[in-house]
Design an enzyme around this catalytic site. Structure first.
Site, mmCIF file in Angstrom:
data_model
loop_
_atom_site.group_PDB
_atom_site.id
_atom_site.type_symbol
_atom_site.label_atom_id
_atom_site.label_comp_id
_atom_site.label_asym_id
_atom_site.label_seq_id
_atom_site.Cartn_x
_atom_site.Cartn_y
_atom_site.Cartn_z
ATOM 1 N N HIS A 111 14.682 24.275 64.814
ATOM 2 C CA HIS A 111 14.245 24.054 66.201
ATOM 3 C C HIS A 111 15.387 24.405 67.151
ATOM 4 O O HIS A 111 16.532 24.000 66.910
ATOM 5 C CB HIS A 111 13.818 22.595 66.385
ATOM 6 C CG HIS A 111 13.309 22.312 67.753
ATOM 7 N ND1 HIS A 111 12.034 22.651 68.153
ATOM 8 C CD2 HIS A 111 13.916 21.778 68.843
ATOM 9 C CE1 HIS A 111 11.869 22.322 69.418
ATOM 10 N NE2 HIS A 111 12.996 21.789 69.865
ATOM 11 N N GLU A 145 5.089 13.919 62.273
ATOM 12 C CA GLU A 145 5.358 13.885 63.714
ATOM 13 C C GLU A 145 6.179 15.113 64.126
ATOM 14 O O GLU A 145 7.174 15.447 63.464
ATOM 15 C CB GLU A 145 6.141 12.603 64.061
ATOM 16 C CG GLU A 145 6.103 12.270 65.531
ATOM 17 C CD GLU A 145 7.058 11.119 65.871
ATOM 18 O OE1 GLU A 145 7.510 11.060 67.016
ATOM 19 O OE2 GLU A 145 7.360 10.318 64.961
HETATM 20 C C1 GRF Z 1 13.345 30.249 66.773
HETATM 21 O O1 GRF Z 1 13.919 30.055 68.028
HETATM 22 C C2 GRF Z 1 13.141 28.924 66.077
HETATM 23 O O2 GRF Z 1 14.123 27.989 66.391
HETATM 24 C C3 GRF Z 1 11.809 28.472 66.610
HETATM 25 O O3 GRF Z 1 11.051 29.650 66.723
HETATM 26 C C4 GRF Z 1 11.919 30.768 66.872
HETATM 27 C C5 GRF Z 1 11.578 31.721 65.761
HETATM 28 O O4 GRF Z 1 12.283 32.931 65.883
HETATM 29 N N1 GRF Z 1 11.220 27.490 65.745
HETATM 30 P P1 GRF Z 1 12.239 33.983 64.696
HETATM 31 O O5 GRF Z 1 10.760 34.302 64.445
HETATM 32 O O6 GRF Z 1 12.878 33.365 63.496
HETATM 33 O O7 GRF Z 1 12.984 35.176 65.200
#
Ligand code: GRF
Length: 205
Positions: A111, A145
């Site tokens: 995240h 969650e």
């Molecule tokens: C990333 O910023 C990740 O943190 C979030 O979604 C984005 C995915 O980017 N969950 P990618 O597809 O890995 O380039």
């Protein structure tokens, strides 16, 4: 964890998937990507996986009558390939309890904020708009969650006065690419435990 087969779920660009592929190729991460599954047919990450010789599947969530039905279809494919860890990498679907229960403490997510701040979509823009001076990235174990499971690794990224949401997101992404393969390695190495909300890497005696 003896079994080092992982499944990666994506919906788009797949740059974190690429970081995992690269980490394995460079010998920094001992793992095997058994399958990459996307709910979107045009996810650029599918091409990255194919280029690396990894099996890909497109499972279209719109073809299923419910979230749970879609999730169970994905779970069945992962189980069939014997994966021991599921890595969400820009997978833009909420996971049902049925999915999480199929892989208890065996699903990771990345995240783009320092959780528990700025959950949900566009964590980088949320942090920029709030005006925090540091943000970052978090790898956590997935629970039912949203963005709330035990934290495996975090990386801090300073927010500059001249940042835009895009420049901040780009620097956070570099840290994501560093810590996601590392966190996967930690999970696969085993020897960790979860106490309450706390992910504890190894015995501290
Ligand atoms: C990333 O910023 C990740 O943190 C979030 O979604 C984005 C995915 O980017 N969950 P990618 O597809 O890995 O380039």
């Amino acid at each position: 964890m003896e079994n080092r087969r992982i499944g990666v779920l994506i919906s788009g660009r797949g740059s974190n998937l690429q970081a995992v592929i690269d980490g394995i190729a460079a010998g920094r991460l001992e793992a095997e990507i058994a399958v990459v599954i996307s709910n979107r047919a045009n996810a650029a990450g599918l091409e990255r996986a194919r280029a690396a010789g990894i099996e890909t599947l497109h499972i279209d969530h719109k073809r299923y009558p419910s979230r749970e039905a879609f999730d169970l279809a994905v779970v069945a494919e992962l189980k069939q390939r014997g994966v021991s860890l599921v890595c969400l990498a820009g997978f833009m679907r909420l996971l049902s309890a049925a999915f999480v229960e199929a892989f208890p403490n065996r699903i990771l997510n990345i995240h783009p904020s320092l959780l528990p701040a700025f959950v949900g979509l566009d964590g980088q823009r949320q942090a920029w708009e709030y005006g925090v001076k540091v943000s970052g990235a978090t790898v956590h174990v997935v629970t039912p969650e949203l963005d709330a499971g035990p934290i495996v690794l975090q990386a801090v990224v300073p927010v500059r006065d001249d940042d835009t949401p895009d420049t901040l997101a780009a620097r956070i992404l570099e840290e994501e690419h560093r810590i996601y393969p590392e966190a996967i390695g930690i999970m696969l190495a085993g020897g960790w435990r979860i106490e309450g909300r706390r992910f504890i890497r190894r015995a501290t005696r």
